[in-house]
Design a protein around this motif. Structure first.
Motif, PDB file in Angstrom:
ATOM      1  N   UNK A   1       0.834  -1.205   0.000  1.00  0.00           N
ATOM      2  CA  UNK A   1       0.000   0.000   0.000  1.00  0.00           C
ATOM      3  C   UNK A   1       0.870   1.257   0.000  1.00  0.00           C
TER       4      UNK A   1
ATOM      5  N   UNK B   1       4.036   1.654  -0.847  1.00  0.00           N
ATOM      6  CA  UNK B   1       4.779   1.796  -2.098  1.00  0.00           C
ATOM      7  C   UNK B   1       3.880   2.340  -3.197  1.00  0.00           C
ATOM      8  N   UNK B   2       2.657   1.820  -3.238  1.00  0.00           N
ATOM      9  CA  UNK B   2       1.712   2.224  -4.277  1.00  0.00           C
ATOM     10  C   UNK B   2       1.378   3.711  -4.175  1.00  0.00           C
ATOM     11  N   UNK B   3       1.221   4.202  -2.953  1.00  0.00           N
ATOM     12  CA  UNK B   3       0.898   5.618  -2.752  1.00  0.00           C
ATOM     13  C   UNK B   3       2.141   6.483  -2.984  1.00  0.00           C
TER      14      UNK B   3
ATOM     15  N   UNK C   1       5.045   6.096  -4.538  1.00  0.00           N
ATOM     16  CA  UNK C   1       5.801   6.230  -5.780  1.00  0.00           C
ATOM     17  C   UNK C   1       5.279   7.393  -6.624  1.00  0.00           C
ATOM     18  N   UNK C   2       4.015   7.820  -6.374  1.00  0.00           N
ATOM     19  CA  UNK C   2       3.514   9.001  -7.100  1.00  0.00           C
ATOM     20  C   UNK C   2       4.275  10.246  -6.674  1.00  0.00           C
TER      21      UNK C   2
END
Lengths: 336, 336, 336
Positions: free
Chosen positions: B125, B127-129, B131-132
């Protein structure tokens, strides 16, 4: 830093330009890139400092303004941002806030210097995150810095806390007769008393955007605003008055209302949504009224939320409301 | 899962490779993709476990490391991440944390297993948020998992809380004479006592990054670090010492300072900003010093912030400071 | 607003279409774009309102549903979103929540109207932020609005709080014999009592997604669900039962468990991960079980976290768990 990344050599700024940038930095607290307006704001700060007998607020404000602007120059932030005063207005607020809540002492001044540098880095962080959402960082860097340095102050015994709210747990609300009687249309008060009280708080609300607890400073700020924007001034006063009306309708039990602490965020929201980040129109006017009402409720919510850790919401309710209403405005075309 | 999405068939890992990955997982807590360094860290954990008589910390750490790594493999996370040990270091921290704060029992071990799996999902979760925003998740998954499982522990009576701070409200700070006398340059203390105390806390600060309350573990960690990075070791020790100096300057009233609880985040920030996420240079060195000072203040702020809910900040102050200084570094070219 | 931006002229909706949209709005609380299912949900609300003698919950729910839907139309949100009922389900929840926690009064109804408008703006904000992460806003707008308006209620003495938890600090957990004896397999209880209790809470968990404290409403909701989705119904019941089992395994000390307050988020997570946002498969089924277990732990964590400010977690644990497991699912291909 890493000079090879920044080939642009900026011509040195003249002494006059330095002064203009500082003035704009003060003016940007109310969204005005106008050094004269900013000068009025600085006068408002010193008038309140004189009235309260706390010169630290004035000197602190100037220190924060100057230090944060030059930190931004040293860190090679975009020169146009610096010139518009946008790297200074969070610093002036930090500089006003610390002496308001902490006793002056050598350690307090060191603390203020650290905070004035930190607020620039925190602003860089906020800008970096928020531009992905096309949202302005506004005074959020000040809010974050203020919260962090106030929360930390509880641990450093070289700092003496004077003005922070005592940490507490909220329980069921009771009608606060004191607030009710003094403020609102009580049967024993003649009309002109009420009108005077209303005006008094209207200007206090505006002064408190700089954390100033003196109505005359509010008047000076309004004059400064009038130099640059009539619509903005109208919206600021309207926002301030809406806050008082909402407090009246809901029988707000918090006497902090009488000190203008429930209205300064509303004032800023009214300006931000009504004419700064959304162009002035009858639609943005209606939308700004909604946003202002919401800000007063959010302000009350944040007072409860922050009460166990003993810090005030600062302009947090304004920034969060502004983001919510700004993002929602552009979200209307989203298909999810 | 959904195997048709992942055509790549990875060759099976040899037993030796499995061991290397585990070692790297331990090493990554201090940013080192080096299994030997990681081995030293694991030894440091067991030395402290022996010293404290709490073997659960050592066994828990290994369990967390192994379980989270294999959960990541099972969930088909990127194989290169797994091989670098990057899916294991949050697990080892979760595994060390739970037995530190909860009494060993069957339910505690079930809880630890659930947490070791959950931390991988939470890392996904994060990492997903993040990296933006081009920000690393670092130990934030551990911080979130630790907070959630500690907060929840207050409700499960099959879990017995031993080490968590009591929920409290902070009030005005008073000089804590105990902390002041023991720690800092008191007139009655000879110089070598003070120097010894200073060194003692310097290593405790480093040990506490693994939640270990034993200076010798700090020494072993430093040796492990030296195997792989001289600059990193220097920065770690410098960060640890800066934390002590800031505590001295501000008369930090919290005796937790003496246990190294105000220095481990500072240690990690010094390394992260000084040579890990920003390449080592004299600029990054200065920037790392600023970030380290800020981390100590943020650490104090987070202790106050979390005090009403009875959880410690873990490495939260490090991660937040690192994000702020990293994002600000790249924000300097933003034109808003 | 700004009509020139929106050239599309939508054909006026017929009376029948208006009703369908309202029904779907109710249905979307459990992810069902089906007006008949929604009708069952509305019946469930009124059955509980009758049972509790609090008609405000039913009338409030309808008011919130209608007001938020028409606010979205007025603000020109995407017409397809409106038609699917997606701009109404947060409103119905806000409308059910306020009369549950506040005494009915003129001010309460004004407050409810403001909240029903605000929740649409907050949903616009959430959608605007979350689409950058490809995450659905789900009931998060309701959670935010509920928190803000409950926190603020502590300050308005025209509002009388009845149902909010008292602000408190959590300390060491003790086995709550009451919860333990009543609920679980105590030696003195015959089996059919336990089974009945288990079923009772299973349906209460489902009813509480609408903040209803009546098992029969849960049964009606399940029937409504069965009209549209068999897999979803299965997952909802499974999620509810998992919550009870976790409470049993960890000896949950909170009697709120018996009122279904630990299960409604778990119910929603089981559906959301098992078949709504990830297509139904044996993998998503296993993943949904993990997510449901995590939701129960997160629910307990959030009860502790929010306890000092006296507000309940609402469906927050569901939304956060759903985001974590959804983002992690898609993060597995990230190379960091």
């Amino acid at each position: 830093m890493i000079p090879e990344q920044h080939h642009t050599h900026h011509p040195a700024l003249s002494f006059w330009e330095h002064l203009i940038i500082m003035g704009r930095g003060a003016g940007q607290v109310f969204f005005q890139e106008n050094a004269l307006t900013g000068l009025f704001f600085i006068i408002a700060i010193f008038v309140a400092a004189y009235h309260e007998g706390n010169w630290g607020v004035g000197i602190g404000g100037l220190t924060g303004l100057v230090l944060s602007t030059y930190t931004a120059i040293l860190l090679k932030f975009d020169r146009d941002l610096v010139k518009a005063g946008l790297m200074g207005f969070n610093g002036i607020l930090v500089g006003c806030a610390l002496p308001t809540f902490l006793n002056p002492s050598l350690t307090m001044w060191i603390y203020l210097i650290v905070a004035s540098v930190a607020v620039v880095v925190i602003q860089g962080f906020c800008m970096s995150i928020l531009r992905r959402f096309s949202l302005p960082s506004s005074t959020w860097p000040f809010v974050l810095t203020g919260w962090i340095f106030m929360l930390a102050a509880y641990h450093f015994s070289a700092l003496s806390i004077t003005g922070l709210p005592s940490a507490r747990l909220y329980t069921i609300t009771h009608l606060n007769k004191a607030a009710y009687n003094i403020l609102f249309m009580h049967i024993d008060h003649p009309f002109h008393d009420i009108a005077l009280q209303f005006l008094h708080i209207t200007f206090l609300n505006i002064a408190q955007a700089f954390l100033l607890n003196y109505w005359l400073s509010g008047v000076i700020i309004v004059i400064g605003l009038l130099m640059n924007t009539r619509v903005g001034t109208l919206l600021a006063i309207m926002g301030s008055m809406i806050a008082i009306l909402i407090a009246r309708i809901g029988y707000l039990s918090d006497t902090a209302m009488l000190d203008g602490l429930y209205g300064f965020s509303a004032t800023l929201t009214a300006m931000a949504i009504g004419c700064v980040f959304i162009p002035w129109s009858r639609w943005s006017f209606c939308y700004a009224i909604c946003a202002t009402i919401f800000t007063v409720i959010l302000n009350a919510a944040m007072v409860t939320l922050l009460s166990p850790v003993g810090i005030p919401p600062f302009t947090g309710p304004y920034v969060l409301s502004m983001w919510i209403f700004l993002a929602a405005w552009s979200a209307r075309a989203i298909k999810d």
